[in-house]
Enzyme design. Structure first.
Site: not given
Ligand code: PLP
Ligand code: PLP
Lengths: 393, 146, 393, 146
Positions: B34, B36, B66, B110
């Site tokens: 994903c 993360d 991120c 997420c």
């Protein structure tokens, strides 16, 4: 953190319009601003400007002048090519594309599936080159269209269009290519390559935004996407964007004159940037084809850290790059291009695209080389993967 | 997509980064697929009679992710410090997002896994002290992301 | 014949871009030229400019900011409204429009007939006002869309949108209006009028060409026409035309400030032009509604002679007008608008449209009044109809 | 759509405009519905033994129509003057268009009716002198336009 730097390395997302293009456009906003469809003298001056631009564009891609249809950009050109050919017939029901297309082609193809079209996506190798064997096996008498991009926007890999058209034409399929990333950057000979339809977009090669073209060879049938007035030989309704068209023409003009020398200059900067990164940062890899690649594009994966966090740090240093295509920057998915090339998710998430352009200078590259290793170090220091995988730190 | 000033502050200057040797609990949420992933380490100030009333004495994290993920981890670590385990178990994603003056919609789900990762660390601690019963009552990571 | 004059009276075909608009656009070509979808600082500046423009537009038509979707112009907005709503559903199969729509609506509706839609064209009275009784009888539970223009481009007649929406909403039909000719010229309150979708185009009110918008009220479902990236909330793919959008915003800004006073000034000039023609030329008639008409539009029929020949003569005197819509100027058919209003073919062929604008001056009107009667005299002298019908000469 | 210089010249300064009183023949082509209508008047220098060899001594026209129609009528009148009736009957639309250095494609068919209108005038003359047989051999107006 404040910075004096303004290093724009996102030229595959869009380019600054060349000041010479802007200058050429200016008179067409006010002084020569009539509707080219009007029969009076003011209209005729606008019409002349439009036709002059059409002629220059045709020279850039080596087609006939009347084969150029203006659109509002690359996306519209792609949509027009795919939907337009589909709407014009009812026999062939297969569209072949590739796994690494821009969303303007991919999403449009997926949309056509709703109308009974079978969509086949050709895979690519680790460098992003489409699998010609697969393509060859997929094309058949039921294939309407083969739409494969000329060069990929994320990694810059240039596809073997000549071979693609040969394979497709064996079964009478039409070949469309999204040449949004190649127009004005590398020579295109649509005639020699045998391409039937080609999309281009002004803002990707120092022309204005909001203008592009679909080139359609004589004899290829397609239906319009925008219905209305009789513009563009009934193929694209809407009052012509005269300043945009004039600007696009000028951008082609400049490209014709400077493409070769610019390619060399930009490539040298890019190679220096890659060397600077590769020597100073461990565990990086270059994505895209080592040779068959746009001279301006450098896509790198930086192991153990994530792309956006690098971008934001670069941003703080006045360096503007991207992680894949601009359109998907808001999404959480890893680049479909990198995944198609076989990168694991983790590496795909840790990728950056530096795309250089006409207005970049050597000292900007130096600045990136200086700043980037420090950013990577900082992010790796907080990454759980870095520790896990390397045991260092 | 635009981050708030608070997000940018926590992203650029994350608090409580690192690891804790001999941590009382370790919790990981997310998945590099994903994009993360975060791991929290906690040190507990124990309450043997009532483990729910134990407090987080120290907390550290590491994050692959991120800007939002890093800021979320940092903010969540600050919010968790000194809290009782009961308080931790009732914290929610939204609490963190609110403290950060909001997150872009695409990042809400997420990347906003800081609280869950801390809860995983708490669960880890509770299990270590043999209180699987209490651990079972804490949510922790959303299933498909772990 | 050579002339110093440059009298542009074709503002319904397109308007010169206001120099204030151009000035506002300039920085967005080069200095602030990033892709608004990019997450870096350069992209965010572009994004801010786009959103600021969206806000101004929403003020001009009184909608919510997020209800504005940018397009490449009026034609695309019309296509998006009609095709987009049709594609988003499968229950209602009737589209009602009027006989006097612009081709962007008419041809699009006719295209939808191929997909099983019943197309009903509401007739108009001799002034060009749609027949509300007919409309009322036509709208039913099967009606998806009622698309009727806010004001007609050829004669300027303004349609009773409030009553149209009332009739249409009774049966749950969506109302779209092509407001390309009214935006920036007369106040529009989409909320008060109950309009669900509204098309506008920058170049019709001193903004740039190649940019427009479709306003869609919250809750109205529609599918995109351009598939691709996630732009415009997934409703209109394609890199945003930032300078165009900024220019459109500025055009709205100016309109908000100056619309009322300009309307008065332009109307006075138009009335003087009509008086000058009517007093000096026999057998002319005014087309369009005497009151409910755009202040800038003067459509006249000149008996016994043909429109294009008048236009060419005006052109020789540096006066640029049109005979109906610019898109059909190359065709031989009489205006479908004038025919729908009941004019005989011969009169429809002998019609001219003078459309005034922001940059017209009183002395230009004087010039037309001086020159026009002489042109009519000359053409009537060679017309077989003039002799036949009047016995004079 | 753009007119040649020749078209513009004939349009702005049409030759042979007018009528002829007591014309030997009158011919009309076109229809105001189409937006183009022209009437030709001819004076004949007769040849009683062989009417086909008679010549057009004078010619005038009137036109309701677009720029192309006016230029076509003017050019056709010039081309017809002094010609024998045989020559007139073999003239074609394309001859006129060519002499005008071309016409825009949309104007080729509807507006280019000069030759036909002159042929109608010739037919009228031939009928008047009782030679319906000869008149019948001349084409004249396309049916649906008359
Ligand atoms: C390969 C490619 N195709 C299509 C597009 C879409 O072009 P535009 O943004 O002009 O619509 C882009 C860029 O956005 C692109 O890189
Ligand atoms: C009423 C009306 N609708 C639609 C259009 C089309 O707008 P555009 O030329 O911006 O596509 C026009 C003008 O051309 C118009 O006058």
């Amino acid at each position: 953190m404040s910075t004096e730097w303004n290093v724009y390395l996102d030229n595959n997302a869009t380019t600054p319009t060349d000041p010479r293009v802007v200058e050429k456009m200016i008179p067409y906003f006010h002084e020569i601003s009539a509707n080219p469809s009007s029969i009076h003298g003011a209209g005729r001056r606008a019409r002349d400007a439009v036709e002059e631009a059409r002629e220059i564009i045709s020279r850039l891609v080596n087609c006939r002048t009347e084969e150029v249809y203006f659109t509002s950009g690359g996306t519209e050109a792609d949509n027009l090519a795919i939907k337009g050919t589909a709407l014009s017939q009812n026999e062939r029901k297969k569209i072949i594309t590739s796994e690494i297309e821009h969303h303007a082609v991919l999403t449009t193809c997926e949309h056509m599936a709703k109308f009974g079209y079978e969509i086949v996506k050709t895979p690519v190798d680790q460098h992003g080159i489409v699998d010609l064997d697969f393509l060859s096996k997929s094309v058949d008498e039921n294939t309407l269209l083969v739409s494969i991009m000329h060069a990929n926007n994320e990694v810059g890999t240039i596809e073997p269009m000549g071979e693609i058209t040969r394979v497709a034409h064996r079964h009478g399929a039409i070949v469309h290519t999204d040449a949004v990333q190649t127009t004005g950057k590398i020579p295109i000979d649509i005639d020699a390559l045998g391409i039937d339809m080609l999309s281009l977009s002004g803002h990707k090669f120092y022309g204005p935004k909001g203008i592009g073209a679909l080139v359609v060879r004589r004899g290829i049938r397609f239906e319009p996407l925008h219905h209305g007035g009789h513009h563009e030989k009934n193929k694209r309704a809407g009052t012509e964007n005269v300043p945009g068209i004039v600007g696009l023409g000028k951008a082609c003009d400049i490209a014709l004159a400077e493409m070769a020398s610019e390619e060399e200059r930009i490539k040298a900067m890019r190679e220096r940037l890659w060397a600077g990164i590769d020597h100073n940062v461990e565990d990086v890899r270059l994505n895209g084809h080592p040779q068959k690649r746009l001279a301006n594009t450098l896509n790198v994966s930086v192991r153990y850290i994530e792309g956006e966090s690098m971008l934001l740090n670069l941003d703080m240093h006045g360096i503007f790059a991207s992680s894949g295509s601009a359109c998907t920057s808001g999404s959480l998915e890893a680049s479909h291009v990198l995944l198609a090339m076989g990168l694991p998710h983790e590496l795909a998430h840790g990728s950056l695209r530096f795309s250089l352009g006409r207005f970049n200078k050597d000292e900007e590259i130096d600045h990136v080389i200086k700043v980037f290793p420090e950013i990577v170090r900082k992010l790796r220091a907080i990454s759980p993967l870095y520790k896990d995988k390397s045991g260092r730190h | 997509m635009q981050y708030s000033e608070k997000v940018m502050d926590h992203f650029m200057n994350p608090r409580n980064v690192g690891e804790i040797e001999n941590a009382d609990g370790i919790g990981t949420c997310g998945n590099p697929v994903c994009g993360d992933l975060m791991t929290f380490y906690i040190k507990i100030e124990p309450r043997t009679e009532d483990p729910d009333e134990a407090r987080i004495a120290d907390i550290r994290f590491k994050t692959f992710g991120c800007g939002a993920a890093i800021a979320v981890a940092s903010m969540a670590s600050e919010m968790a410090k000194g809290r009782t385990l009961t308080e931790i178990s009732s914290m929610s994603r939204d609490d963190v997002a609110n403290m950060l003056d909001g997150l872009p919609p695409v990042k809400m789900h997420c990347s906003n896994i800081g609280v869950q990762a801390i809860q995983e660390a708490v669960k880890d601690y509770l299990k270590k002290i043999g209180r699987d019963d209490l651990a079972g009552r804490i949510k922790g990571c959303p299933k498909k992301e772990n």
